[in-house]
Design a protein around this motif. Structure first.
Motif, short mmCIF file in Angstrom:
data_model
loop_
_atom_site.label_atom_id
_atom_site.label_comp_id
_atom_site.label_asym_id
_atom_site.label_seq_id
_atom_site.Cartn_x
_atom_site.Cartn_y
_atom_site.Cartn_z
N UNK A 221 -82.02 -17.18 58.66
CA UNK A 221 -80.95 -17.53 58.22
C UNK A 221 -80.66 -16.85 56.74
N UNK A 222 -81.48 -16.14 55.95
CA UNK A 222 -81.51 -15.54 54.70
C UNK A 222 -82.54 -14.32 54.77
N UNK A 262 -72.64 -11.94 52.04
CA UNK A 262 -73.56 -11.28 51.11
C UNK A 262 -73.55 -11.80 49.67
N UNK A 263 -74.64 -12.04 49.29
CA UNK A 263 -74.78 -12.63 47.80
C UNK A 263 -75.40 -11.55 46.99
N UNK A 264 -74.95 -11.28 45.64
CA UNK A 264 -75.79 -10.44 44.87
C UNK A 264 -76.05 -11.49 43.63
N UNK A 269 -83.86 -13.93 44.01
CA UNK A 269 -82.66 -14.22 44.91
C UNK A 269 -82.12 -15.54 44.82
N UNK A 270 -82.54 -16.41 43.94
CA UNK A 270 -81.97 -17.73 43.48
C UNK A 270 -81.30 -17.57 42.35
N UNK A 271 -81.21 -16.52 41.63
CA UNK A 271 -80.77 -16.17 40.10
C UNK A 271 -79.08 -16.37 40.26
N UNK A 272 -78.61 -16.57 39.14
CA UNK A 272 -76.97 -16.74 38.84
C UNK A 272 -76.44 -15.52 39.92
N UNK A 318 -78.77 -10.24 48.98
CA UNK A 318 -79.23 -10.91 50.25
C UNK A 318 -77.99 -11.33 51.37
N UNK A 319 -78.56 -11.25 52.71
CA UNK A 319 -77.60 -11.62 53.68
C UNK A 319 -78.00 -13.10 54.02
#
Length: 348
Positions: A221-222, A262-264, A269-272, A318-319
């Motif tokens: 999932x990630x 997609x998150x940057x 990987x869990x930062x702001x 991350x996807x």
């Protein structure tokens, strides 16, 4: 020796001046009943005697016209030690409580040499057309001589001078701790120019193609598909996503069966979160466009999602599968992320 007088007598010896300088050969003796007066030539003036006791203190009463007026005052023993200046004689009279003590030539005599005065000069410019002036203030021996010079008319403009260092200007604050690339910013607090980070963006930095990790039929999932390192900067800054895209193929039979984003993020990987790719649900390979994004309101003074001066920073891409359960494929061809750094507004 023949005795001529056998009774006791009172002998008075009186010094006589010698204006000519010849020695006396005879010292006259004069008898009057039982008193004898002998005149003796005065000798030269001797050395000063020992220091006497302090003078008898007295209370100054001011000037009075003459001695007759002074005698007419109804003085008693309670007025002892009072003193007047008799103007007619230029003499000082002190009342003992019983009688007068007179001091001749007590005024207007030349005093002892005082200590030299050290003058400190101060100059000031007066208004145009004013007169020059001088004034001595303070108590000796430390006094100040203030001189005011008339200000002249404005002259013709002189030749241009050589360029000076901006750090030496009177209205520029201390630049010792100024960072590389800083510019001057005016402060209304102290009316000085202060060093401040340049407002322009720093960078750019980018990754593309092979720096992304491709994968096929991913069921997780990630998944982190890329990282990039931003070099340390001399000032604190906020990382800014300028642009980017990533191709992801979702294995679905219809739209929105499974949705991918997609998150940057900054630091881990869990930062702001600092960037985002819009979710898509197409069944074929699709470009996800990357753009800036924050999870809270941002102002020029905010410190959220920022990097300290002289620190490197790692960016994580991350996807995430936010709906559905279908697998997906990451296509690296044409992938790219462009980053820049925005210096923080206020820094010391």
């Amino acid at each position: 020796m023949t005795e001529v007088y056998s009774n006791d007598v009172t002998v008075t010896m009186r010094g006589v001046g010698d204006p000519i300088g010849l020695p006396y050969t005879v010292n006259p003796l004069e008898l009057a009943e039982r008193d004898a007066l002998i005149e003796v030539r005065e000798g030269p003036q001797g050395d000063p005697g020992p220091q006497g006791a302090p003078a008898w203190p007295w209370a100054w009463q001011g000037d009075i016209a003459d001695f007759a007026t002074l005698e007419a005052l109804p003085l008693t023993t309670a007025d002892a030690r009072k003193a007047w200046r008799v103007v007619a004689e230029n003499a000082l009279y002190v009342w003992t409580g019983v009688d007068w003590v007179r001091f001749l030539d007590a005024f207007q005599a030349t005093g002892k040499q005082g200590p030299p005065t050290t003058l400190t000069g101060v100059a000031a410019a007066g208004t145009v057309g004013s007169s020059a002036a001088a004034e001595i203030t303070g108590d000796a021996p430390n006094q100040t001589l203030s001189i005011t010079f008339p200000r002249g008319a404005v002259g013709v403009q002189g030749d241009p001078g050589t360029a000076g260092a901006i750090a030496d200007a009177e209205d520029v604050a201390d630049l010792t701790d100024a960072k590389d690339g800083s510019v001057l910013s005016w402060s209304t607090t102290d009316d000085l120019w202060h060093p401040t980070p340049h407002p322009k963006l720093l960078g750019p930095w980018s990754i593309a193609g092979s720096q992304f990790a491709g994968a096929s039929n991913v069921s997780a999932p990630e998944r982190v598909v890329a990282t990039m390192t931003l070099p340390a900067q001399p000032v604190a800054y906020r990382p800014i996503v300028i642009a980017g895209h990533l191709s992801v193929k979702v294995h679905i039979a219809s739209a929105d069966d499974t949705r991918i984003i997609v998150e940057i993020r900054l630091g881990s990987a869990t930062g702001p979160i600092i960037g985002f790719g819009m979710p898509l649900g197409a069944p074929n390979s699709t470009d996800i466009l990357l753009s800036p994004r924050w999870e809270q309101a941002i102002t020029p003074d905010s410190t959220h999602a920022t990097v300290a001066a002289n620190q490197t920073a790692t960016i994580y891409i991350s996807i995430l599968r936010v709906s559905g359960s279908r697998t997906y494929t990451v296509v690296t061809q044409g992938a790219q992320l462009i980053m820049m750094a925005q210096p923080l507004k206020d820094q010391t």
